[in-house]
Design a protein around this motif. Structure first.
Motif, PDB file in Angstrom:
ATOM      1  N   ARG A 117       0.790  -1.222   0.000  1.00 50.01           N
ATOM      2  CA  ARG A 117       0.000   0.000   0.000  1.00 50.01           C
ATOM      3  C   ARG A 117       0.826   1.279   0.000  1.00 50.01           C
ATOM      4  O   ARG A 117       0.318   2.345  -0.369  1.00 50.01           O
ATOM      5  CB  ARG A 117      -0.963  -0.013   1.188  1.00 50.01           C
ATOM      6  CG  ARG A 117      -2.170  -0.896   0.915  1.00 50.01           C
ATOM      7  CD  ARG A 117      -3.050  -1.091   2.132  1.00 50.01           C
ATOM      8  NE  ARG A 117      -2.649  -2.228   2.942  1.00 50.01           N
ATOM      9  CZ  ARG A 117      -2.868  -3.506   2.617  1.00 50.01           C
ATOM     10  NH1 ARG A 117      -3.448  -3.802   1.473  1.00 50.01           N
ATOM     11  NH2 ARG A 117      -2.510  -4.485   3.416  1.00 50.01           N
ATOM     12  N   ARG A 148      -2.928   2.208  11.228  1.00 55.07           N
ATOM     13  CA  ARG A 148      -4.174   2.776  10.706  1.00 55.07           C
ATOM     14  C   ARG A 148      -4.174   2.830   9.173  1.00 55.07           C
ATOM     15  O   ARG A 148      -5.188   2.560   8.535  1.00 55.07           O
ATOM     16  CB  ARG A 148      -4.407   4.174  11.283  1.00 55.07           C
ATOM     17  CG  ARG A 148      -5.725   4.806  10.836  1.00 55.07           C
ATOM     18  CD  ARG A 148      -5.932   6.173  11.450  1.00 55.07           C
ATOM     19  NE  ARG A 148      -6.163   6.095  12.873  1.00 55.07           N
ATOM     20  CZ  ARG A 148      -7.355   5.862  13.435  1.00 55.07           C
ATOM     21  NH1 ARG A 148      -8.413   5.657  12.652  1.00 55.07           N
ATOM     22  NH2 ARG A 148      -7.485   5.817  14.735  1.00 55.07           N
ATOM     23  N   ASP A 175      -3.020   0.849   7.141  1.00 52.13           N
ATOM     24  CA  ASP A 175      -3.190  -0.468   6.540  1.00 52.13           C
ATOM     25  C   ASP A 175      -4.659  -0.854   6.393  1.00 52.13           C
ATOM     26  O   ASP A 175      -5.016  -1.636   5.508  1.00 52.13           O
ATOM     27  CB  ASP A 175      -2.459  -1.508   7.403  1.00 52.13           C
ATOM     28  CG  ASP A 175      -2.050  -2.737   6.625  1.00 52.13           C
ATOM     29  OD1 ASP A 175      -2.292  -2.767   5.409  1.00 52.13           O
ATOM     30  OD2 ASP A 175      -1.497  -3.667   7.223  1.00 52.13           O
ATOM     31  N   ALA A 220      -7.293   1.680   6.789  1.00 52.55           N
ATOM     32  CA  ALA A 220      -8.083   2.915   6.775  1.00 52.55           C
ATOM     33  C   ALA A 220      -9.307   2.797   5.874  1.00 52.55           C
ATOM     34  O   ALA A 220     -10.389   3.301   6.199  1.00 52.55           O
ATOM     35  CB  ALA A 220      -7.208   4.086   6.336  1.00 52.55           C
ATOM     36  N   HIS A 221      -9.154   2.115   4.723  1.00 53.39           N
ATOM     37  CA  HIS A 221     -10.284   1.992   3.791  1.00 53.39           C
ATOM     38  C   HIS A 221     -11.394   1.129   4.386  1.00 53.39           C
ATOM     39  O   HIS A 221     -12.571   1.369   4.135  1.00 53.39           O
ATOM     40  CB  HIS A 221      -9.817   1.433   2.455  1.00 53.39           C
ATOM     41  CG  HIS A 221      -9.036   0.163   2.539  1.00 53.39           C
ATOM     42  ND1 HIS A 221      -7.852   0.043   3.247  1.00 53.39           N
ATOM     43  CD2 HIS A 221      -9.258  -1.068   1.996  1.00 53.39           C
ATOM     44  CE1 HIS A 221      -7.388  -1.184   3.139  1.00 53.39           C
ATOM     45  NE2 HIS A 221      -8.224  -1.887   2.391  1.00 53.39           N
ATOM     46  N   HIS A 222     -11.037   0.132   5.204  1.00 56.12           N
ATOM     47  CA  HIS A 222     -12.060  -0.686   5.856  1.00 56.12           C
ATOM     48  C   HIS A 222     -12.777   0.108   6.952  1.00 56.12           C
ATOM     49  O   HIS A 222     -13.997  -0.032   7.130  1.00 56.12           O
ATOM     50  CB  HIS A 222     -11.439  -1.940   6.448  1.00 56.12           C
ATOM     51  CG  HIS A 222     -10.864  -2.880   5.429  1.00 56.12           C
ATOM     52  ND1 HIS A 222     -11.620  -3.421   4.414  1.00 56.12           N
ATOM     53  CD2 HIS A 222      -9.605  -3.371   5.259  1.00 56.12           C
ATOM     54  CE1 HIS A 222     -10.862  -4.207   3.666  1.00 56.12           C
ATOM     55  NE2 HIS A 222      -9.640  -4.190   4.159  1.00 56.12           N
ATOM     56  N   ALA A 240     -13.199   3.344   6.923  1.00 56.69           N
ATOM     57  CA  ALA A 240     -14.041   4.328   6.243  1.00 56.69           C
ATOM     58  C   ALA A 240     -15.340   3.700   5.739  1.00 56.69           C
ATOM     59  O   ALA A 240     -16.404   4.339   5.760  1.00 56.69           O
ATOM     60  CB  ALA A 240     -13.272   4.956   5.078  1.00 56.69           C
ATOM     61  N   ARG A 241     -15.274   2.444   5.314  1.00 56.65           N
ATOM     62  CA  ARG A 241     -16.465   1.753   4.810  1.00 56.65           C
ATOM     63  C   ARG A 241     -17.323   1.188   5.930  1.00 56.65           C
ATOM     64  O   ARG A 241     -18.466   0.781   5.682  1.00 56.65           O
ATOM     65  CB  ARG A 241     -16.045   0.616   3.880  1.00 56.65           C
ATOM     66  CG  ARG A 241     -15.338   1.056   2.613  1.00 56.65           C
ATOM     67  CD  ARG A 241     -14.783  -0.148   1.885  1.00 56.65           C
ATOM     68  NE  ARG A 241     -13.980   0.228   0.726  1.00 56.65           N
ATOM     69  CZ  ARG A 241     -13.167  -0.599   0.085  1.00 56.65           C
ATOM     70  NH1 ARG A 241     -13.049  -1.865   0.504  1.00 56.65           N
ATOM     71  NH2 ARG A 241     -12.474  -0.192  -0.946  1.00 56.65           N
ATOM     72  N   THR A 293     -16.609  -1.607   7.429  1.00 55.77           N
ATOM     73  CA  THR A 293     -16.462  -3.065   7.469  1.00 55.77           C
ATOM     74  C   THR A 293     -15.596  -3.498   8.652  1.00 55.77           C
ATOM     75  O   THR A 293     -15.625  -4.660   9.052  1.00 55.77           O
ATOM     76  CB  THR A 293     -15.861  -3.591   6.158  1.00 55.77           C
ATOM     77  OG1 THR A 293     -14.698  -2.832   5.834  1.00 55.77           O
ATOM     78  CG2 THR A 293     -16.877  -3.455   5.028  1.00 55.77           C
ATOM     79  N   ILE A 314      -2.092   9.606   4.966  1.00 57.25           N
ATOM     80  CA  ILE A 314      -2.647   8.362   5.475  1.00 57.25           C
ATOM     81  C   ILE A 314      -1.721   7.702   6.502  1.00 57.25           C
ATOM     82  O   ILE A 314      -2.157   6.977   7.392  1.00 57.25           O
ATOM     83  CB  ILE A 314      -2.921   7.379   4.321  1.00 57.25           C
ATOM     84  CG1 ILE A 314      -3.695   6.154   4.819  1.00 57.25           C
ATOM     85  CG2 ILE A 314      -1.634   6.948   3.658  1.00 57.25           C
ATOM     86  CD1 ILE A 314      -4.086   5.218   3.725  1.00 57.25           C
TER      87      ILE A 314
END
Length: 301
Positions: A105, A242, A244, A246-248, A250-251, A253, A298
């Motif tokens: 990432r 965080r 690693d 962060a996208h989860h 934000a969603r 999940t 990020i």
């Protein structure tokens, strides 16, 4: 320089334990690497390896020859590095390693732009969550997240990056949300473990200072992305940088827990042998990655 090429192959085969691995590391097919070894044995009129169907091990002569061959190859690389410092265009390969998460990432997306800047440099990126031996594996630079090992290697700090504890909503609905360190001990914690792994506890940042909490669970792995997949499947709580996950977050999940006592931030940096910085392409890559990483919100948010 076929003889020097054969020496390079021989050294990497000894270090990596197989002709296939040694050849792959030098961008050769197993057939070409095997041919180089046979040519070297014919030139020296000795057998350098004991071969079986399952194993390849250096002979006594092979072990003795390796020490000298390694010095020759290293001296040649140092000489090439010294010359490249006077060149306007650095060239050659840079051996890089990083953990899976930060490698995929953060580091990997930066490599193409670096190669565009220095088209005669090739970057060989190896990703693994296991510990590596930088000197034994012939690496130029190793990026890491966490506590650096005690060594004589040079350390460059990038930033202290926040870590979070999190779990899937389904897990929290079923088992409850931990709110104190003692409650955390009753939960299924997903751990990054491998032989000689240090992760048997998590260090939390509490109002009274750092607190080590022994954790356990039904699952562990030497692959951090596997742990994330298990957490997404509702199997437990993970401790991750965080950036690693962060996208989860934000969603939705994954949901952050223990926000009043989060894990202590992790050091994000790189290690490299002192002499490697004499090589302009290594120095340029380290400076480039560090500068670009510090620009990424990020990592620090």
């Amino acid at each position: 320089m076929p003889y020097l090429d054969s020496l390079r192959v021989f050294v990497r085969v000894v270090e990596l334990g197989s002709i296939t691995a040694g050849g792959r590391d030098l961008r050769m097919t197993p057939a070409v690497a095997s041919k180089r070894i046979k040519e070297l044995e014919r030139r020296l009129n000795v057998r350098l390896f004991n071969r079986t169907t399952r194993k390849l091990t250096p002979t006594e002569i092979g072990h003795a020859f390796y020490e000298h061959a390694r010095q020759v190859v290293q001296s040649l690389e140092d000489a090439e590095a010294a010359v490249s410092n006077f060149s306007l265009q650095p060239r050659g390969a840079v051996q890089v390693t990083a953990p899976l998460g930060v490698g995929k990432r953060i580091i990997a997306p930066l490599i193409p732009d670096f190669v565009d800047l220095y088209p005669e440099v090739s970057v060989r990126l190896r990703l693994s969550d296991r510990k590596v031996d930088i000197l034994e594996d012939g690496l130029d630079v190793a990026f890491f997240v966490g506590r650096p090992p005690d060594s004589n290697l040079k350390l460059r700090k990038i930033i202290d990056t926040p870590r979070v504890l999190c779990a899937a909503p389904a897990y929290l609905e079923r088992f409850g949300t931990p709110r104190t360190p003692s409650e955390l001990q009753r939960h299924n914690c997903l751990l990054l473990r491998y032989p000689r792994s240090p992760e048997w506890f998590w260090t939390l940042a509490t109002k009274d200072g750092p607190l080590k909490v022994e954790v356990s669970g039904s699952y562990d792995s030497d692959d951090g992305d596997v742990l994330t997949d298990w957490a997404l499947a509702g199997r437990g709580i993970i401790n991750k940088p965080r950036f690693d996950i962060a996208h989860h977050l934000a969603r939705g999940t994954l949901v952050e827990v223990m926000q009043d006592a989060p894990p202590e931030p992790a050091l994000f940096g790189c290690l490299y042998p002192h002499r490697r910085l004499q090589d302009s392409k290594v120095r340029l890559l380290i400076d480039y990655v560090l500068d670009r990483c510090r620009e990424l919100p990020i990592i620090s948010s």
